[in-house]
Design an enzyme around this catalytic site. Structure first.
Site, PDB file in Angstrom:
ATOM      1  N   HIS A 228      -0.274   4.277   2.393  1.00 60.17           N
ATOM      2  CA  HIS A 228      -0.549   4.167   3.836  1.00 60.17           C
ATOM      3  C   HIS A 228       0.711   4.494   4.639  1.00 60.17           C
ATOM      4  O   HIS A 228       1.682   3.742   4.627  1.00 60.17           O
ATOM      5  CB  HIS A 228      -1.034   2.747   4.159  1.00 60.17           C
ATOM      6  CG  HIS A 228      -1.443   2.575   5.585  1.00 60.17           C
ATOM      7  ND1 HIS A 228      -2.751   2.597   5.994  1.00 60.17           N
ATOM      8  CD2 HIS A 228      -0.703   2.370   6.713  1.00 60.17           C
ATOM      9  CE1 HIS A 228      -2.807   2.400   7.304  1.00 60.17           C
ATOM     10  NE2 HIS A 228      -1.568   2.266   7.759  1.00 60.17           N
TER      11      HIS A 228
ATOM     12  N   GLU B 155       0.855  -1.187   0.000  1.00 57.53           N
ATOM     13  CA  GLU B 155       0.000   0.000   0.000  1.00 57.53           C
ATOM     14  C   GLU B 155       0.893   1.240   0.000  1.00 57.53           C
ATOM     15  O   GLU B 155       1.269   1.743   1.060  1.00 57.53           O
ATOM     16  CB  GLU B 155      -0.920   0.021   1.222  1.00 57.53           C
ATOM     17  CG  GLU B 155      -1.969  -1.057   1.210  1.00 57.53           C
ATOM     18  CD  GLU B 155      -2.992  -0.896   2.330  1.00 57.53           C
ATOM     19  OE1 GLU B 155      -2.899   0.055   3.134  1.00 57.53           O
ATOM     20  OE2 GLU B 155      -3.895  -1.740   2.382  1.00 57.53           O
TER      21      GLU B 155
END
Length: 168
Positions: free
Chosen positions: A142, A139
């Site tokens: 994030h 990700e």
């Protein structure tokens, strides 16, 4: 530490909450400094998500399971309630306001964050190739605030928080 292996309960409450993203005061101050520094370099950082309650995380996961048609696939990117760092007020999802998903890594914003977020106390929480350690797929959006300890990660780090804390 909040993860699939280290959950918090529904009663957990973060401290010193701020607006508009529900982050802790310290996290919000660091985020504000980081966004300003990026802007000074011509990089746009947009917050897509900050704090999420237990109930909100539960709703998001249920929605993603329906969307993907697979619980196991949905859980590669979406935490169950009690297992999301967003519930702590220490995590943010960041992007340029245009490109979302794994493509974030190739944007000017994604590249700047990966090289500089540590200077402001943030680490890329789910690096590429570390799914077996973190429990989540890559990700590039994030980021988790860990404060001064982020200097131990440095620029373009693929180290996970689990590795850093000796939990991997």
């Amino acid at each position: 530490m909040v993860s699939k292996k280290h959950p918090i309960n529904a009663g957990y409450r973060r401290s010193s909450v701020t607006s508009p993203y529900g982050l802790t005061r310290e996290t919000q101050r660091a985020l504000t400094r980081m966004i300003a520094a990026a802007r000074a370099k011509g990089v746009r950082i947009v917050v897509r998500s900050g704090y999420r309650s237990y109930a909100q995380q539960k709703q998001i996961l249920a929605s993603k399971i329906r969307e993907y048609g697979s619980e196991s696939l949905a859980r590669r990117y979406n935490a169950a309630p009690g297992r999301s760092e967003h519930q702590t007020g220490l995590a943010v999802d960041l992007w340029d306001g245009v490109t979302w998903g794994v493509g974030v890594r190739n944007t000017k914003t994604g590249k700047w964050l990966w090289a500089n977020a540590w200077r402001y106390g943030f680490i890329l929480r789910y690096p590429n190739g570390k799914e077996k350690i973190t429990g989540y797929a890559f990700e590039p959006w994030h980021y988790r605030y860990i404060g001064a300890r982020a200097k131990d990660f440095g620029a373009n780090s693929n180290q996970t928080l689990e590795e850093y804390l000796g939990l991997a």
